[in-house]
Design a protein around this motif. Structure first.
Motif, short mmCIF file in Angstrom:
data_model
loop_
_atom_site.label_atom_id
_atom_site.label_comp_id
_atom_site.label_asym_id
_atom_site.label_seq_id
_atom_site.Cartn_x
_atom_site.Cartn_y
_atom_site.Cartn_z
N ARG A 54 70.73 -5.60 39.88
CA ARG A 54 69.73 -4.57 39.58
C ARG A 54 68.62 -4.54 40.62
N GLU A 55 68.23 -5.72 41.08
CA GLU A 55 67.13 -5.80 42.06
C GLU A 55 67.49 -5.14 43.39
N SER A 56 68.78 -5.02 43.66
CA SER A 56 69.18 -4.44 44.94
C SER A 56 69.37 -2.91 44.84
N LEU A 57 69.26 -2.38 43.62
CA LEU A 57 69.52 -0.95 43.44
C LEU A 57 68.58 -0.04 44.24
N VAL A 106 70.39 -4.10 57.50
CA VAL A 106 69.29 -4.24 56.55
C VAL A 106 69.44 -5.57 55.82
N LEU A 107 68.39 -6.36 55.85
CA LEU A 107 68.39 -7.61 55.09
C LEU A 107 67.65 -7.40 53.79
N ASP A 108 68.39 -7.51 52.68
CA ASP A 108 67.76 -7.38 51.37
C ASP A 108 68.04 -8.62 50.53
N LEU A 130 63.84 -4.86 48.28
CA LEU A 130 63.71 -6.13 47.57
C LEU A 130 63.05 -7.17 48.47
N MET A 131 63.48 -7.20 49.72
CA MET A 131 62.90 -8.14 50.68
C MET A 131 61.39 -7.92 50.79
N VAL A 132 61.00 -6.65 50.92
CA VAL A 132 59.57 -6.33 51.05
C VAL A 132 58.81 -6.78 49.80
N LYS A 133 59.40 -6.48 48.64
CA LYS A 133 58.75 -6.85 47.38
C LYS A 133 58.58 -8.37 47.26
N VAL A 178 74.80 -1.57 57.61
CA VAL A 178 75.30 -2.81 57.02
C VAL A 178 74.13 -3.46 56.26
N VAL A 179 74.34 -3.75 54.98
CA VAL A 179 73.27 -4.32 54.17
C VAL A 179 73.70 -5.67 53.61
N ARG A 180 72.93 -6.70 53.93
CA ARG A 180 73.20 -8.01 53.32
C ARG A 180 72.40 -8.07 52.02
N VAL A 181 73.13 -8.04 50.91
CA VAL A 181 72.51 -8.13 49.59
C VAL A 181 72.81 -9.50 49.00
N ASP A 182 72.15 -9.80 47.91
CA ASP A 182 72.41 -11.06 47.22
C ASP A 182 72.99 -10.76 45.85
#
Ligand code: ADP
Ligand code: MG
Length: 394
Positions: free
Chosen positions: A38-41, A142-144, A170-173, A17-21
């Protein structure tokens, strides 16, 4: 504190499960800026390539717990399908037997996007029932969605109570880039703040004043400061409840020798449709006018002051840049920040839209997908949606 990334766990065959924005701006029914998608790709591509069954969750807009047809995520699934060049399934629901069935039928590498999480009143209420039901769809989380990390909602911190939680790329970046502002930044450190979400943002400024050397205020946020200074603001966007707070911030800044600047002149109009702004000194706004941009003197002043900065954080447009008549402040300040040698970070959905409108993307060091989130992070707050991610040492 470093966070565990998805690279540290075997995702093959797992339901992730991925929480994207995907809270992207729309204009005339279509996506006007897909930067956040694009940032979540990288995260989605990685999971798919490594054989995970990926279940994406996002909010869009502010439907306030009800289904709003114009805020369905279907167009996002379509755009994502184009960008990934692989089919992204989409579900008309967030929970329920239909969703469970769709998840059970996912094959390794396949991707499913659930419906707008804020259609469910449990999302913003951080309901444990909703969190548990979403967590039940996956084996890991996964939290992104860095852009939503400042809110403790069911699909962010809620799910993390039930599943081992990792950081997406993205979160790490984002965390790496923003830590350059919070930990030993090159000084002077300047913050440029504007935009419309004044009540959300004003309360954060107190913490920001513990870090920055220079604070330039424009956009809708400036109006509350102008009113607090005793000026007429006409029909401008203001937060009368926050006048005392604005005054306290001005006092704190002065006590600490931090330069807090508010507009000296402004561009006003009778309405947003006004094609010919009336530029006046900040103390001469007419009662039937509203402030929609900073004025030319202020623009020059802000540019001169920001020039010395070695680190610049910018969140929130300087005016209603969507209207050509009130876009000058945002365009000129954006161009000035982009031209600096300093380490520059711009955050916020609308701020990024402005940066891309003026084609300055390549000249900003980091474009943060978070507006409120990046601001709170830079102000030294612990974001709930970051705190719940496993630490690297865990
Ligand atoms: P971000 O998305 O970058 O975090 P916000 O959402 O807080 O920024 O604010 C963006 C919006 O603020 C823009 O749509 C812009 O039109 C609006 N805005 C800027 N200045 C003003 C102003 N003086 N009055 C009303 N709205 C403003
Ligand atoms: Mg915004």
């Amino acid at each position: 504190m470093k966070k565990r990334s998805i690279e540290t766990v075997d995702v093959r065959g797992k339901r992730v499960v991925v929480r994207v924005d995907f809270n992207v701006p729309f204009a005339d029914g279509s996506i006007s800026d897909d930067s956040r998608i694009r940032e979540s790709l990288p995260t989605i591509r990685y999971l798919s390539k490594h054989g995970a069954k990926t279940i994406l969750i996002s909010h869009l807009g502010r439907p306030k717990g009800k289904v709003v047809e114009s805020l369905r995520l279907e167009p996002v699934a379509t755009r994502l399908t184009q960008l990934l060049e692989t089919t992204v399934q989409s579900s008309q629901d967030l929970t329920g037997p239909n969703v469970q069935h769709r998840v059970t039928s996912l094959k390794d590498g396949q991707i499913l996007l659930l419906e707008n999480s804020r259609f469910d009143p449990g999302e913003e209420a951080n309901s444990p029932e909703l969190a548990q039901s979403l967590a039940g769809l996956g084996d890991i989380f996964v939290l992104d969605a860095f852009g939503a990390a400042h809110r403790a909602h069911a699909s962010t911190t809620g799910i993390a109570s039930y599943l081992p939680t990792y950081a997406g790329f993205l979160m790490v970046k984002e965390l790496n880039a923003l830590t350059r502002i919070t930990q030993r930044p090159a000084r002077p450190l300047a913050a440029v703040l504007g935009g419309a979400k004044v009540s959300d943002k004003l309360t954060v400024l107190d913490g920001l004043l513990d870090h920055v050397n220079l604070l330039l205020i424009g956009g809708g946020m400036a109006n509350t400061f102008l009113l607090a200074a005793g000026f007429e603001v006409g029909s401008s966007l203001v937060e009368p409840d926050l006048l005392d707070q604005a005054s306290r911030l001005v006092e704190k800044a002065s006590a600490r020798d931090i330069d807090l600047l508010i507009p000296d002149d402004v561009a006003t109009g009778l309405s947003l449709d006004d094609d010919h702004p009336t530029v006046v000194s900040a103390e001469r706004v007419q009662p039937d006018h509203a402030i929609y941009d900073i004025g030319p003197r202020t623009i020059q002043q802000y540019i001169d002051r920001v020039r010395n900065a070695q680190t610049v954080f910018w969140n929130g447009p300087m005016g209603v840049f969507e209207r050509p008549a009130f876009a000058t402040g945002t365009e000129r300040i954006a161009s000035a920040v982009a031209a600096l040698d300093a380490y520059t970070v711009v955050g916020g959905g609308d701020s990024l839209a402005a940066i891309s409108k003026y084609r300055l993307q390549d000249r900003i060091d980091h474009l943060s997908t978070g507006g409120g989130a990046s601001l709170e992070f830079v102000a030294g707050q612990t974001l709930p949606g970051v705190a719940v991610i496993l630490d690297e040492s865990a």
